[in-house]
Design a protein around this motif. Structure first.
Motif, PDB file in Angstrom:
ATOM      1  N   ARG A 109       0.807  -1.216   0.000  1.00 60.25           N
ATOM      2  CA  ARG A 109       0.000   0.000   0.000  1.00 60.25           C
ATOM      3  C   ARG A 109       0.847   1.277   0.000  1.00 60.25           C
ATOM      4  O   ARG A 109       0.320   2.363  -0.267  1.00 60.25           O
ATOM      5  N   ARG A 110       2.127   1.160   0.279  1.00 57.98           N
ATOM      6  CA  ARG A 110       2.996   2.341   0.255  1.00 57.98           C
ATOM      7  C   ARG A 110       3.439   2.712  -1.161  1.00 57.98           C
ATOM      8  O   ARG A 110       3.991   3.800  -1.365  1.00 57.98           O
ATOM      9  N   VAL A 113       2.648   6.251  -2.710  1.00 55.02           N
ATOM     10  CA  VAL A 113       3.392   7.352  -2.083  1.00 55.02           C
ATOM     11  C   VAL A 113       4.844   7.339  -2.553  1.00 55.02           C
ATOM     12  O   VAL A 113       5.418   8.388  -2.885  1.00 55.02           O
ATOM     13  N   TYR A 147      -6.724   4.010  -0.800  1.00 56.45           N
ATOM     14  CA  TYR A 147      -5.486   4.510  -0.187  1.00 56.45           C
ATOM     15  C   TYR A 147      -4.681   5.262  -1.242  1.00 56.45           C
ATOM     16  O   TYR A 147      -4.935   5.125  -2.430  1.00 56.45           O
ATOM     17  N   PRO A 148      -3.762   6.146  -0.824  1.00 57.66           N
ATOM     18  CA  PRO A 148      -3.226   6.311   0.535  1.00 57.66           C
ATOM     19  C   PRO A 148      -3.977   7.320   1.412  1.00 57.66           C
ATOM     20  O   PRO A 148      -3.767   7.354   2.617  1.00 57.66           O
TER      21      PRO A 148
END
Length: 236
Positions: A109-110, A113, A147-148
């Motif tokens: 999920r990062r 970013v 997300y994020p």
């Protein structure tokens, strides 16, 4: 560089100057983005050509929806670059067979970013083109459960809303170590079901309308053949 608005200059650089809808500078940026997408896809044999598929589908949907050639071109570039943040995700996580742990899923999920951090210092991928923000927000959901940042509805950049559908369709139809890829019609059914929850309703509707004429011959094409049909008809 402080105090100067580069947006008009960038718009001229990226503005279409040929029937292909791309200036020489724009074409070079496209080529760079495509090469970066191939590099990321090479990290995982199961996502071979995924970034190219997303770029083709997203540009086609954008054109179908009436985005300008410049806007559609920027969405195309963002499609190639949308997963570039996976360069910061361990290969063992990307290539794992079986369910991910909570920590492994957090690492996945990062990647938006990380991708934003990679591309945002490049002036032509930031600012008025919106490409960096598309990379950052392509996993947001219409219902705010993505997300994020948990953006919802029209707070999600328009290009990212287009990428979300293209990305999901490509992912659903590709093989994974833990599941078989869906057929084209099954993936389209999923897009229809998720309209208004995962996907922006207008983008999902446009994708379904774009796809329908390409499936009228009765036989269901494989995903790669379907995307080639899309490219020939809408993205060329």
């Amino acid at each position: 560089m402080s105090g100067f608005d580069l947006s008009p200059f960038l718009s001229r650089l990226l503005a279409p100057s040929s029937p292909s809808g791309c200036s020489p500078v724009c074409e070079s940026i496209h080529e760079f983005a495509e090469a970066m997408g191939h590099a990321i896809d090479a990290k995982d044999r199961c996502t071979h050509f995924h970034s190219t598929q997303v770029a083709v589908l997203a540009q086609a949907v954008a054109r179908f929806m009436g985005f300008s050639p410049l806007e559609a071109g920027c969405i195309h570039i963002a499609g190639h670059l949308h997963d570039i943040g996976k360069i910061g995700v361990p290969d063992a996580v990307l290539q794992k067979r079986g369910p991910l742990t909570e920590g492994e899923f957090a690492a996945i999920r990062r990647h938006p970013v990380i991708g934003h951090q990679i591309v945002s210092p490049i002036t032509s991928l930031n600012g008025s083109t919106g490409i960096a923000d598309m990379v950052l927000h392509h996993h947001e959901r219409w219902d705010g459960r993505g997300y994020p940042h948990g953006l919802a509805g029209t707070a999600i950049p328009a290009g990212a809303r287009v990428l979300a559908v293209a990305d999901s369709f490509s992912a659903m139809t590709q093989q994974r170590p833990y599941r078989k890829g869906m057929g084209v019609r099954a993936a389209l059914d999923e897009v229809e079901r998720e309209a208004g929850s995962q996907f922006a309703p207008d983008v999902a509707e446009a994708f379904l309308r774009l796809a329908a004429p390409l499936l009228r011959d009765g036989a269901e094409p494989g995903a790669s053949a379907f995307i080639e049909r899309v490219e020939r008809r809408f993205a060329g």
